[in-house]
Design a protein around this motif. Sequence first.
Motif, short mmCIF file in Angstrom:
data_model
loop_
_atom_site.label_atom_id
_atom_site.label_comp_id
_atom_site.label_asym_id
_atom_site.label_seq_id
_atom_site.Cartn_x
_atom_site.Cartn_y
_atom_site.Cartn_z
N ALA A 99 32.65 39.66 33.15
CA ALA A 99 32.74 38.44 33.96
C ALA A 99 31.52 37.57 33.68
O ALA A 99 30.42 38.09 33.44
N GLU A 128 35.95 28.04 29.50
CA GLU A 128 36.19 28.25 30.94
C GLU A 128 35.26 27.34 31.72
O GLU A 128 34.05 27.48 31.65
N LYS A 176 37.55 28.71 36.17
CA LYS A 176 37.16 29.85 37.00
C LYS A 176 37.18 29.38 38.45
O LYS A 176 36.58 28.37 38.80
N ASN A 220 41.07 31.77 36.17
CA ASN A 220 40.37 33.04 36.38
C ASN A 220 40.12 33.22 37.88
O ASN A 220 39.46 32.42 38.52
N ILE A 247 43.45 35.41 34.48
CA ILE A 247 42.44 36.45 34.26
C ILE A 247 42.04 36.96 35.63
O ILE A 247 41.70 36.17 36.51
N THR A 274 39.65 39.04 38.18
CA THR A 274 38.25 39.45 38.32
C THR A 274 37.98 39.79 39.77
O THR A 274 38.33 39.02 40.67
N GLN A 323 38.42 41.16 34.10
CA GLN A 323 36.97 41.09 33.88
C GLN A 323 36.22 42.07 34.79
O GLN A 323 36.63 42.32 35.93
#
Length: 311
Positions: free
Chosen positions: A20, A126, A165, A191, A245, A247, A268
Amino acid sequence: MASTHTKIGDFTFDNCLMNAAGVYCMTREELAEVDASAAGSFVTKTGTLTKRAGNPEPRYADTTLGSINSMGLPNLGYQYYLDYVIELQNQPNSKNHFLSLVGMSPEETHTILKAVQASDYHGLVELNLSCPNVPGKPQIAYDFETTEAILTEVFTYYTKPFGVKLPPYFDIVHFDQAAAVFNKFPLTFVNCINSIGNGLVIDDETVVIKPKNGFGGIGGDYVKPTALANVHAFYQRLNPSIQIIGTGGVKTGRDAFEHILCGASMVQLGTILHQEGPAVFERITNELKAIMDEKGYKNIEDFRGKLQYMN
């Protein structure tokens, strides 16, 4: 044995696990360690227009169920990371990578992204819309109007693979509103999630980190249910072309399996990577493959997004 191979956009990865942003990615040396590990990729430290020292220390602490941090975006400047990922992409058999970026203002963000657009970098970017630990600066992604304005401007000039993100959302209507914004743009991925902002951890009678009188982002076991909810909520709402993604709270193969089950294409590692170092990627990969073998899944697409509900 099962394969953890995956794709984000047109990019392929031998393993769905990676670091991450913020963990094991400050220097070229740290990034090289992650790159040489079992991880399928790395993402750089979030690079700002110029180098930043970040918040005063101690600004990170491990806790019983995870971690708390108020780092304040320490980094070596976006150009440092951009130069490194360009260098790597020109090497034979290089992994595909992610370049994490954000400006301290919308103007700075556009300056950085225009420089990346003009560069030789053709990998994934990102944009970090979820920095909770910069005093006086709100998290961009909680302001949907600002988020839409920034992305509208970005896509007038930026044509390379691009994702965002996100901070955690907690209200169903916010999932609806955020997804409605993101679906207007040709994003490659989102993300979910950054740390849960402004937690407080106390040891005896004292806070455990110095910045903001102890307030900081929470990671680890505490956040996994929130992370899974965000991954699945966006998997249900986003255009199929926008991948996710996952995380938050991943420290075992089972945790990674659940993120993928909720819809994540990559996963991540943050707190556990800080605690165990890059060798953790091999352990969690093997644990994930063991679960997949037990269930008869040959690859992650066999079960990605197939979370079961009660009748």
